[in-house]
Design an enzyme around this catalytic site. Structure first.
Site: not given
Ligand code: AGP
Length: 588
Positions: A2, A27, A75, A99-100, A464, A468, A471, A487, A583
């Protein structure tokens, strides 16, 4: 997270409050409001949705002589995003923003309800104001202090009251709050951005500091103390990133605060509690399907290990874009869980609708209240990560894994209160380690690709870590089960193959160690992340010698996030907005 603003002693408080809230929009929020002392009248105006809705309402108000006020963007964490739950909360004679999370709000609410005090919202925040007014007996400062002595948890508070109409009361513990001054005027905010341009110096409140502003600032800890004003930054964009280079970097550093918020009221000494759930929801459930995409899918894979191990319930984890077209066999004894930061990912949403059409119980782990997925699911556990600006997910992933750990223990009746708190501590960024990763990253720019390897829960973490890196750096990287390298992939081993090895001391240490040695023997360039140093690895990043694999997991997670960040920065890329990515992937 928030946003809070406040001001006293200025000619146009309403304008400052709105402009200040606009500076906090980055935010993320789902409701907003202001409270203004207007001569002897206390006016509170709130709205759901964007600030323009609030501005429309304010335009209809006739102010006489407003001279101080407070404002807030919310939020949702406790209670849906509604006007009733929006801040400022209004009491009999006061208004408050917070906030909190107040950890003991239920017991205070129970106590006050017994005294005949009525509550109109679902929030923990309202408890603070009702407690203040309950204690008020003519001395507002005393009532405020008694309130602070009773509430527990994280808070940044601003309170104004007709019972003492020339003061703004404030308090800070665990959530940020800043007081700025300029020529006898005082401004408050939860971050620098709203203050820049109005003031030039600020006191950054420490935990446990509280007080009030009238004509001057009165600051207390145990006793009255002298504030230390420092120059405010001048660059708003930099201020919005709290001085970090990218939002992603800021969000990696935020993970400690975010995990505290994610677990507050849930990870308790008595075990795991979810206000959102009751055990009857899980009656008749024989197995679980988790459906997600990308990073959220990786979190789901971790969840499989934890739920099967701790709750003895079979789990299948599915890539949503595959599941939705596979015409899967879905039975009603299956609990269907979707994981999504945005709550708008088309593939994930469609699998959720498919499960609902088949009559399955559905649960969403999501970061955005009122998103499509939250509205569709039977139950939701909010991640409470606050807005995640970086396209590459970091803090949302951390809260997804933490929530799955808590869910596994909730279902299995297991209490790992201390281990969870140790894991939260583990995500605090060690700045010297970050500096080492920054220096180390220059050696990993020109290979023919990366393998991230791990076993058990460190295999999804390897996936993961690889995601990271690729991407945001655009360098090819794969996550792989360490035991699978022999393998086929080991044929790639040579000095141009960069291997990031996640070597847990607590799970399959010897097996993973020998996988690393096989790669070292074939001259691959290896970076080992572990508490146990191994000879011959080219680079080594040490983590603590904790005895809990999930604490190791969270420590290694931060290191893989920082490695991706620093390699991408050296590549000169836009870390927050990588090419070709969005995003939220709301299309197929
Ligand atoms: C993660 O770093 C990516 N931006 C992407 O893989 C993301 O996790 C995926 O598109 C799923 O998004 P969501 O968690 O909003 O459903």
């Amino acid at each position: 997270m928030c946003g809070i603003v406040g001001c006293i002693g200025i000619d146009y408080p309403v304008e400052y409050l709105i402009e200040g809230l606009k500076e906090l929009e980055y935010r993320g929020y789902d409701s907003a409001g202001i409270a203004v002392m207007d001569e002897e009248d206390l006016k509170v105006i709130k709205s759901v949705g964007k600030l323009k809705n609030l501005e429309e309402k304010i335009k209809k108000i006739k102010f006489k002589n407003p001279y101080m006020g407070i404002g807030h963007t919310r939020w949702a964490t406790h209670g849906k995003p509604t006007e009733l739950n929006a801040h400022p909360h209004k009491g009999q004679f006061g208004a408050l923003v917070h906030n909190g999370i107040i950890e003991n709000y239920q017991e205070i609410k129970k106590k006050l309800t017994k005294e005949g005090i009525e509550f109109i919202s679902q929030t923990d925040t309202e408890v603070i104001l009702r407690l203040f007014e309950y204690y008020y007996d003519g001395d507002a400062l005393k009532a405020f202090k008694r309130t602070l002595d009773e509430i527990e948890g994280a808070y940044a508070i601003l309170l104004i009251t007709k019972s003492d109409p020339d003061k703004i009361f404030f308090a800070k513990n665990g959530s940020p709050l800043i007081i700025a001054k300029n020529d006898g005027k005082f401004y408050f905010a939860s971050s620098d951005a709203p203050l820049i341009g109005y003031a030039n110096s600020a006191h950054y409140l420490e935990d446990g500091e509280w007080g009030f502003v009238e004509n001057k600032l009165h600051l207390f800890k145990e006793k009255e103390i002298i504030p230390s004003f420092k120059p405010l930054p001048t660059n708003k964009e930099s201020a919005k990133k709290d001085g970090f280079r990218f939002y992603m970097e800021k969000e990696i550093y935020e993970q400690f605060d975010v995990l505290r918020e994610n677990t507050l009221g849930r990870n308790t000494k008595e075990g795991i509690k979810f206000d959102e759930l009751n055990k009857s929801f899980f009656e008749g459930i024989d197995n679980i399907i988790i459906s997600a995409c990308g990073t959220s899918y990786h979190a789901g894979l971790v969840g499989k290990y934890l739920i099967e191990r701790n709750a003895k319930i079979r789990v299948n984890v599915e890539v949503a874009s595959e599941l939705r077209y596979r015409k899967p066999l879905l039975n009603k004894d299956t609990l269907f869980i979707v994981i999504s930061q945005s709550g708008e990912t088309a593939d994930t949403l469609e699998t959720l609708k498919m499960a609902k059409r088949k009559g399955l119980k559905t649960l969403a782990l999501c970061n955005v209240d009122n998103s499509s997925i939250v509205r569709e699911a039977d139950k939701t556990i909010l991640l409470r990560a606050g807005i995640e600006k970086g396209v590459a997910s970091t803090k949302a992933f951390a809260t997804q894994v933490m929530t799955l750990w808590m869910l596994a223990n909730y279902l299995g009746g297991i209490n790992e209160y201390d281990a969870i708190n140790e894991a939260i501590e583990a995500v605090k960024v060690d700045v010297s380690k970050h500096e080492k990763i920054k220096r180390l990253s220059k050696r990993y720019l020109h290979g023919h690709g990366f393998f991230f390897i791990g076993r058990d829960i460190f295999y999804p973490l390897a996936l993961e870590g690889a995601l990271k890196l690729k991407e945001i750096s655009y360098i090819h990287a794969e996550g792989y089960p360490a035991g699978e390298m022999k393998h086929g992939p080991i044929a790639l081993a040579d000095p141009g193959l960069f291997v990031v090895a996640l070597l847990s001391k607590n799970i399959l240490y010897e097996k993973t160690k020998s996988n690393i040695e096989e790669l070292v023997a074939r001259d691959a360039t290896t970076l080992t992340i572990s508490s146990e140093y191994i000879e011959m690895t080219d680079d080594f990043i040490k983590i603590s010698g904790t005895n809990h694999p999930l604490v190791e997991f969270f420590e290694m997670m931060v290191i893989t996030q920082l490695l991706a960040l620093e390699v991408a920065i050296r590549m000169g890329n836009d870390v927050d907005m990588p090419r070709n990515l969005a995003k939220s992937v709301t299309v197929e």
